[in-house]
Motif scaffolding. Structure first.
Motif, PDB file in Angstrom:
ATOM      1  N   LEU A   1      85.156  -2.491  35.378  1.00  0.00           N
ATOM      2  CA  LEU A   1      84.741  -3.882  35.752  1.00  0.00           C
ATOM      3  C   LEU A   1      85.070  -4.496  37.012  1.00  0.00           C
ATOM      4  N   ASN A   2      84.101  -5.127  37.749  1.00  0.00           N
ATOM      5  CA  ASN A   2      84.611  -5.453  38.924  1.00  0.00           C
ATOM      6  C   ASN A   2      84.390  -7.095  39.367  1.00  0.00           C
ATOM      7  N   CYS A   3      85.140  -7.401  40.070  1.00  0.00           N
ATOM      8  CA  CYS A   3      85.284  -8.749  40.318  1.00  0.00           C
ATOM      9  C   CYS A   3      85.554  -9.074  41.873  1.00  0.00           C
ATOM     10  N   ASP A   4      84.894 -10.267  42.441  1.00  0.00           N
ATOM     11  CA  ASP A   4      85.219 -10.360  44.016  1.00  0.00           C
ATOM     12  C   ASP A   4      85.564 -11.865  43.841  1.00  0.00           C
ATOM     13  N   TYR A   5      86.245 -12.097  45.200  1.00  0.00           N
ATOM     14  CA  TYR A   5      86.762 -13.546  45.166  1.00  0.00           C
ATOM     15  C   TYR A   5      86.545 -13.945  46.550  1.00  0.00           C
ATOM     16  N   THR A   6      86.465 -15.408  46.914  1.00  0.00           N
ATOM     17  CA  THR A   6      86.242 -15.575  48.223  1.00  0.00           C
ATOM     18  C   THR A   6      87.447 -16.499  48.928  1.00  0.00           C
ATOM     19  N   ASN A   7      88.306 -17.060  47.898  1.00  0.00           N
ATOM     20  CA  ASN A   7      89.240 -18.048  48.301  1.00  0.00           C
ATOM     21  C   ASN A   7      90.607 -17.414  48.540  1.00  0.00           C
ATOM     22  N   SER A   8      91.007 -17.104  49.814  1.00  0.00           N
ATOM     23  CA  SER A   8      92.098 -16.444  50.214  1.00  0.00           C
ATOM     24  C   SER A   8      93.449 -17.202  49.661  1.00  0.00           C
TER      25      SER A   8
ATOM     26  N   PHE B   1      93.808 -17.798  46.516  1.00  0.00           N
ATOM     27  CA  PHE B   1      94.296 -17.254  45.271  1.00  0.00           C
ATOM     28  C   PHE B   1      95.428 -16.215  45.197  1.00  0.00           C
ATOM     29  N   ASP B   2      96.396 -16.475  44.245  1.00  0.00           N
ATOM     30  CA  ASP B   2      97.400 -15.565  44.500  1.00  0.00           C
ATOM     31  C   ASP B   2      97.952 -15.060  42.827  1.00  0.00           C
ATOM     32  N   TYR B   3      97.069 -15.231  41.949  1.00  0.00           N
ATOM     33  CA  TYR B   3      97.273 -14.678  40.831  1.00  0.00           C
ATOM     34  C   TYR B   3      96.044 -14.421  40.202  1.00  0.00           C
ATOM     35  N   PHE B   4      95.677 -13.328  39.340  1.00  0.00           N
ATOM     36  CA  PHE B   4      94.656 -12.935  38.552  1.00  0.00           C
ATOM     37  C   PHE B   4      94.533 -12.462  37.622  1.00  0.00           C
ATOM     38  N   LEU B   5      93.886 -12.703  36.612  1.00  0.00           N
ATOM     39  CA  LEU B   5      93.865 -12.541  35.332  1.00  0.00           C
ATOM     40  C   LEU B   5      92.494 -12.109  34.618  1.00  0.00           C
ATOM     41  N   TRP B   6      92.607 -11.195  33.543  1.00  0.00           N
ATOM     42  CA  TRP B   6      91.164 -10.745  32.929  1.00  0.00           C
ATOM     43  C   TRP B   6      91.483 -11.100  31.383  1.00  0.00           C
ATOM     44  N   TYR B   7      90.377 -11.803  30.947  1.00  0.00           N
ATOM     45  CA  TYR B   7      90.065 -12.281  29.717  1.00  0.00           C
ATOM     46  C   TYR B   7      89.244 -11.590  29.049  1.00  0.00           C
ATOM     47  N   LYS B   8      89.313 -11.550  27.614  1.00  0.00           N
ATOM     48  CA  LYS B   8      88.181 -10.757  26.984  1.00  0.00           C
ATOM     49  C   LYS B   8      87.778 -11.691  25.805  1.00  0.00           C
ATOM     50  N   LYS B   9      86.363 -11.652  25.547  1.00  0.00           N
ATOM     51  CA  LYS B   9      85.802 -12.703  24.620  1.00  0.00           C
ATOM     52  C   LYS B   9      84.699 -12.237  23.770  1.00  0.00           C
ATOM     53  N   TYR B  10      85.109 -12.491  22.251  1.00  0.00           N
ATOM     54  CA  TYR B  10      84.221 -11.997  21.308  1.00  0.00           C
ATOM     55  C   TYR B  10      83.370 -13.101  20.930  1.00  0.00           C
ATOM     56  N   PRO B  11      82.096 -12.904  20.369  1.00  0.00           N
ATOM     57  CA  PRO B  11      81.160 -13.962  20.018  1.00  0.00           C
ATOM     58  C   PRO B  11      81.855 -14.956  19.051  1.00  0.00           C
ATOM     59  N   ALA B  12      81.586 -16.481  19.516  1.00  0.00           N
ATOM     60  CA  ALA B  12      82.398 -17.355  18.740  1.00  0.00           C
ATOM     61  C   ALA B  12      83.846 -17.450  18.542  1.00  0.00           C
ATOM     62  N   GLU B  13      84.435 -16.877  19.772  1.00  0.00           N
ATOM     63  CA  GLU B  13      85.870 -16.985  19.696  1.00  0.00           C
ATOM     64  C   GLU B  13      86.077 -17.384  20.821  1.00  0.00           C
TER      65      GLU B  13
ATOM     66  N   ASN C   1      92.669  -5.263  45.417  1.00  0.00           N
ATOM     67  CA  ASN C   1      92.574  -5.110  46.866  1.00  0.00           C
ATOM     68  C   ASN C   1      92.293  -6.334  47.709  1.00  0.00           C
ATOM     69  N   LYS C   2      93.429  -6.692  48.175  1.00  0.00           N
ATOM     70  CA  LYS C   2      93.415  -8.200  48.764  1.00  0.00           C
ATOM     71  C   LYS C   2      92.606  -8.119  50.168  1.00  0.00           C
ATOM     72  N   SER C   3      92.682  -7.027  51.043  1.00  0.00           N
ATOM     73  CA  SER C   3      91.702  -7.273  51.936  1.00  0.00           C
ATOM     74  C   SER C   3      90.232  -7.336  51.910  1.00  0.00           C
ATOM     75  N   ALA C   4      90.167  -6.586  50.666  1.00  0.00           N
ATOM     76  CA  ALA C   4      88.485  -6.763  50.466  1.00  0.00           C
ATOM     77  C   ALA C   4      88.262  -8.031  49.258  1.00  0.00           C
ATOM     78  N   LYS C   5      89.385  -8.799  48.716  1.00  0.00           N
ATOM     79  CA  LYS C   5      88.963  -9.811  48.041  1.00  0.00           C
ATOM     80  C   LYS C   5      88.449  -9.265  46.735  1.00  0.00           C
ATOM     81  N   HIS C   6      89.040  -8.156  46.399  1.00  0.00           N
ATOM     82  CA  HIS C   6      88.191  -7.592  44.947  1.00  0.00           C
ATOM     83  C   HIS C   6      89.555  -7.018  44.148  1.00  0.00           C
ATOM     84  N   LEU C   7      89.100  -7.054  42.627  1.00  0.00           N
ATOM     85  CA  LEU C   7      89.883  -6.585  41.744  1.00  0.00           C
ATOM     86  C   LEU C   7      88.923  -5.963  40.943  1.00  0.00           C
ATOM     87  N   SER C   8      89.665  -5.043  40.113  1.00  0.00           N
ATOM     88  CA  SER C   8      88.808  -4.288  39.213  1.00  0.00           C
ATOM     89  C   SER C   8      89.760  -4.105  37.833  1.00  0.00           C
TER      90      SER C   8
END
Lengths: 116, 113
Positions: free
Chosen positions: B21-28, B30-42, B67-74
């Motif tokens: 799963l991929n994610c891109d960001y634009t704000n340089s 940002f210095d902490y990144f998190l992934w959350y998981k969500k089930y329906p109705a929770e 990958n900070k230079s690409a502003k990308h996380l996976s």
């Protein structure tokens, strides 16, 4: 309690009605956040409390939205004169101050507000 | 202006294979990144995080790459299991943002048995 508790789970309001959404954070958690999640989108920040102090309310979309946490525990999000665009899931989250970014914060199951 | 973007609204993988799963960001700032998981109705559930001083963090079947230079996380899930089927949100925070998180729009992962 063991988790973040939000009530009611579902709320249907007529346009123009005032609503109040309640959040019971995890006992002892200093930080409390409110987020709004529209259908098919990610949560968007509304406001942040540290104990009873509201440190950031920059995400509240209008002056119809008001949040309070008078004793540093339970929080209430109030929406006055609801509009259809207020329909969303309202999520509350809490955390121990200082552990938020390492371990995330704990979300409640949310209140789904539908304005008709 | 979306500061955190998840460009794939959905992803389907076979059980046992890798999910990415991929994610891109634009704000340089940002210095902490998190992934959350969500089930329906929770509510969203915290999965894994990474600080900008690292480029990889691993926890069991879950690994996050930054990958900070690409502003990308996976987020890599190996092996994928049917119970992993959920919506995954990427989120980011800046150290001066009072721990406020900015979320992406989410990716729905479906793991087929």
């Amino acid at each position: 309690g063991a988790g973040v508790s939000q009530s009611p789970r579902y709320k249907v309001a007529k346009r123009g009605q005032d609503v109040a959404l309640r959040c019971d954070p995890i006992s002892g958690h200093v930080s409390l956040f409110w987020y709004q999640q529209a259908l098919g989108q990610g949560p968007e920040f509304l406001t942040y409390f540290q104990n009873e102090a509201q440190l950031d309310k920059s995400g509240l979309p209008s002056d119809r939205f008001f949040a309070e946490r008078p004793e540093g525990s339970v929080s209430t999000l109030k929406i006055q004169r609801t509009q259809q665009e207020d329909s969303a899931v309202y999520l509350c989250a809490s955390s121990d101050y200082g552990t938020t970014l390492n371990y995330g914060y704990t979300f409640g199951s949310g209140t789904r507000l539908t304005v008709v | 202006d979306q500061q955190v973007k998840q460009n794939s609204p959905s992803l389907s993988v076979q059980e046992g294979r890798i999910s990415i799963l991929n994610c891109d960001y634009t704000n340089s700032m940002f210095d902490y990144f998190l992934w959350y998981k969500k089930y329906p109705a929770e509510g969203p559930t915290f999965l894994i995080s990474i600080s900008s001083i690292k480029d990889k963090n691993e926890d069991g079947r879950f690994t996050v790459f930054l990958n900070k230079s690409a502003k990308h996380l996976s987020l890599h899930i190996v092996p994928s299991q049917p119970g992993d089927s959920a919506v995954y949100f990427c989120a980011a925070s800046g150290s001066n943002a009072g721990n406020m998180l900015t979320f992406g729009g989410g990716t729905r992962l479906m793991v087929k048995p």
